[in-house]
Design an enzyme around this catalytic site. Sequence first.
Site, PDB file in Angstrom:
ATOM      1  N   TYR A  75      28.403  37.001  32.037  1.00 12.57           N
ATOM      2  CA  TYR A  75      28.173  36.447  33.357  1.00 12.57           C
ATOM      3  C   TYR A  75      26.862  35.698  33.409  1.00 12.57           C
ATOM      4  CZ  TYR A  75      32.097  38.671  35.377  1.00 12.57           C
ATOM      5  OH  TYR A  75      33.372  39.024  35.685  1.00 12.57           O
ATOM      6  N   TYR A 135      37.883  46.042  37.592  1.00  7.18           N
ATOM      7  CA  TYR A 135      37.522  45.232  38.747  1.00  7.18           C
ATOM      8  C   TYR A 135      38.521  44.105  38.979  1.00  7.18           C
ATOM      9  CZ  TYR A 135      35.001  41.890  41.608  1.00  7.18           C
ATOM     10  OH  TYR A 135      34.665  41.000  42.576  1.00  7.18           O
ATOM     11  N   LYS A 136      38.977  43.513  37.899  1.00  5.88           N
ATOM     12  CA  LYS A 136      39.924  42.410  38.027  1.00  5.88           C
ATOM     13  C   LYS A 136      41.369  42.904  38.151  1.00  5.88           C
ATOM     14  CE  LYS A 136      36.987  38.951  35.752  1.00  5.88           C
ATOM     15  NZ  LYS A 136      36.825  37.855  36.714  1.00  5.88           N
ATOM     16  N   GLU A 164      39.820  29.870  39.027  1.00  3.96           N
ATOM     17  CA  GLU A 164      39.428  29.311  40.322  1.00  3.96           C
ATOM     18  C   GLU A 164      38.353  28.264  40.108  1.00  3.96           C
ATOM     19  OE1 GLU A 164      39.968  33.314  43.111  1.00  3.96           O
ATOM     20  OE2 GLU A 164      37.977  32.513  42.705  1.00  3.96           O
ATOM     21  N   HIS A 214      28.940  40.836  50.726  1.00  2.00           N
ATOM     22  CA  HIS A 214      28.660  41.369  49.400  1.00  2.00           C
ATOM     23  C   HIS A 214      28.204  42.820  49.415  1.00  2.00           C
ATOM     24  CE1 HIS A 214      28.110  36.922  48.680  1.00  2.00           C
ATOM     25  NE2 HIS A 214      29.194  37.275  48.050  1.00  2.00           N
ATOM     26  N   ARG A 226      31.666  25.868  40.377  1.00  2.50           N
ATOM     27  CA  ARG A 226      31.665  26.839  39.290  1.00  2.50           C
ATOM     28  C   ARG A 226      33.100  27.262  39.030  1.00  2.50           C
ATOM     29  NH1 ARG A 226      32.094  32.630  40.928  1.00  2.50           N
ATOM     30  NH2 ARG A 226      31.319  33.225  38.912  1.00  2.50           N
ATOM     31  N   ASN A 251      35.677  30.523  38.077  1.00  8.45           N
ATOM     32  CA  ASN A 251      35.813  31.971  38.076  1.00  8.45           C
ATOM     33  C   ASN A 251      37.216  32.255  37.540  1.00  8.45           C
ATOM     34  OD1 ASN A 251      35.126  34.618  38.536  1.00  8.45           O
ATOM     35  ND2 ASN A 251      35.749  34.595  40.697  1.00  8.45           N
TER      36      ASN A 251
END
Lengths: 217, 317, 346
Positions: free
Chosen positions: C37, C316-317, C265, C193, C223, C225
């Site tokens: 990341y 998480y994904k 994305e 967040h 960006r 993702n």
Amino acid sequence: MVGSGAVLSVWLIEEINMERGYWIKSKPVYTSLKWHEKATSHLVLATGIGGMAVLKLFQQMHPTQPVKVLYGKYGQMDADYSDTLKMVVPEGLHIHKFDDALLTQFQLELRDAQMGLRIYVAGSEGFIWDVVAAAKPFGIQEMEIMKEQADTLARSVYCVHCKTISKYVTTNITACCGCERMLFVRDHFSRNLGAYMGLMVDAESPGELPAIEEIYP
Amino acid sequence: MSTINVKVAAIEAVTPLIKHFTLVHEDGSELPSFSGGSHIVVTMDAEGRTYRNPYSLMGSPTDTQAYHISVRRQESSRGGSLFMHEHVHVGMRLKITHPVNLFSLSKLAHKHILIAGGIGITPFMSQIEDLKRVGADYELHYAFRAYEQAAFVNELEEMCEGHLHCYADSQGERIDLNALLSQQPLGSHVYVCGPSPMVVAVLETARNLGWPENNIHNEEFSSPPVGEPFKVQLAKSDIEIQVPAEMSMLEAIEAAGVKADSLCRGGVCGRCELTVLETDGGIEHHDHYLSDSEKVSCRSIMPCVSRTKGKRLVLDL
Amino acid sequence: MQLNFNDESFRDDYSYKNSPGAIKRFPFPFAEDHYMYSVNIEPHTKGAQGSVYEFTFDVDEHYVSECLDKIITLEQDPGRYSALPHMMDAQWDFLELAMTSMANDYPEYFTLTKNGNVWTWENRPLDIMDTFTFGDASTLPSEPFEYMGRQMQGDFVLLDQRDGTLYSDAGIVTSQADWSLAFNTGMSWQEWHGPVPKVTELGVLDRALKYLLNLQVGNPVRRLNWTMTVNPRLDTSPENYPLWAIDRNKVNNETVGELVNLRVELQSLFRLPRSNAIVFGVRCYLMSLKDITTYPRWAKRLHRVQKDLHPDLIEYKGMTSYHRYVIDWLAQFDDGEVLEYGSHPE
């Protein structure tokens, strides 16, 4: 159990999650009530055990500006501080039997109020966010209102599937009062809705439910 | 930062000290629309040096044919306003940034109290256009030394109708801030632009009366990542580069044909980080990437936004 | 350039497919064998001809079908569009940005004619033509943000800037990777967040926020993702989680190449001029693992990235239940060849 992180990960948010290995939390942080030194008047709202927070507030140096207290004796735990409050609050105490009547008076007070009024609220989380919602049409932002959580830890849970809010949820998993799906109560809170997110817990493996525990007594 | 090339279409002396400049796009095309309270940074190429001054846009935000700024002659300033007064003439070309708004109206306010002192009236002129368009409730309180020296009073009377309140110091008129700010309905926001004692007085009065911080606004300008010129020596490439005042160090390195890594060009991603070998005057860090202790150590620099305070810098590149 | 718009679906029979041209221009997000990341944000400037970065808003062969899928999602759940009342200026800003860029970049499909405040918008692929008064919402069939959002691929959120932060006060969200617009509307940056306990982490969020607060008109940023989705489904919303989560159980050694899609994305952020709001665009590109193996270097790289992925990130994904099939299946394409830096297909 739940789906992938239900946050808009603009960036780096995943990094944070990865490092800590936990889901994003946005539970509001509540404080203990304390008089604002700078104000032109004060309005205190409380229900049930929240009355104790008001008593503690009146132990502090009394402000020089006018003070009004609206107390709802109707609380989840049946604790009634109205008699003690009558002794402690010198003037401007208004006691209501129900939250609705209290909130109606609150809005009447706001109609004539001016900048410089500071607002304090103590009670269940549900009551706190009802007060926030009542103040919003008057241009008052939620962070201007000082909040103390007293009484039950029960949560309002917004079902993300059918959009119904179930009130006074005390367990980690609950049946939605709208669609009856079993919802996992996430630590993700919307100040706008005044509720936590509830997400179907057994969508991937229907019928497989983790243990249901009372964690918000 | 991308810039817009403009041409000075008109100059009008509003008062003996204030000039109003009308700027149009160099090629006659439309300028970007903007929001009330926005400012632009004007780059002026004076002989031997460059001035970059921020000015509020005072025209209507919906007018994309021309931008309007007003400049008060400041004898004590670094010289940008003097240059605007003495050297800028009709037909001259200038470079401006896209409008930036660090003094925007709160869209949730129920009432707006605008307080201006002297030339501080300019950002409110574009804001009033916005307020009128959406039909918002507002009051404009405008204080100045004397009617003869006050800019735009007639225009404002016409624009604001009953919402304008003027205070001339020469006639002993003062804004009673305490009275003004203690009698406003819930949901009011106060905005101030003017000389710093006035700004301080408004902020203090509002805070003392219990106004929440989010309801109090004062004008701020963006500081461009530019400054004084300096020399940077690239140790590995073994060349010395002159960084002009109006260019970032990264741009100067790239212009010299040296390959430097970069991504966001806004001091946040950390990609362009370079190691500092020597500096004679310390680093002006403008980035949001390095920690405070890293900034103090002066061992690293983000050339996309940061500069040296000295004359010379040696980098490991 | 004239596109042939696919006739395809993103639900039920999932007839979505990518042509060889679409595969080649897929924004493959991995330039290195290991995924790390970073604040991978860069100016949203015009990219190479034919690439997804060529224009402000990319229109591709899926355009018509995606817009039709969006109509279905909005019909079933009107809550996928929401806009707080103070966002009307931002709505018009958005409409203007979208119409002017699309008409300028794709004159063969879209035409915008301005006659003072009276604008005529023609969208030939969707057979739409409307004349309206700019600034007067009553002259459009729906609110300006919804009107234009329905004619674009991807999701959009409008962020209002106030109190030194950003509030997500409007959105049209039908192809999201599992977050709820209805729940998030009105949230501040920090609320969205969540409170983050460690100081260094706070620094990260503050840094990103400061960067966005300084975003300027005319200087958009972008960006990439990524995540993975079982079936080429655009609507992987929490609202419909019960409908799509169960598909994860269908992944096995035989089905993984067809069923599992890499979901990329392309996120872009623009400052809007009149409202000072920010538009946050999230454009989703879906590509089955099988299609990705069209280009051997992508297959090898994807295998290595997935093999090294941190378990928390897999969780998480939402890939935990099927991730091992992904790695096992991709392994057959990875001969260990050293790959140079870059995300290009060949």
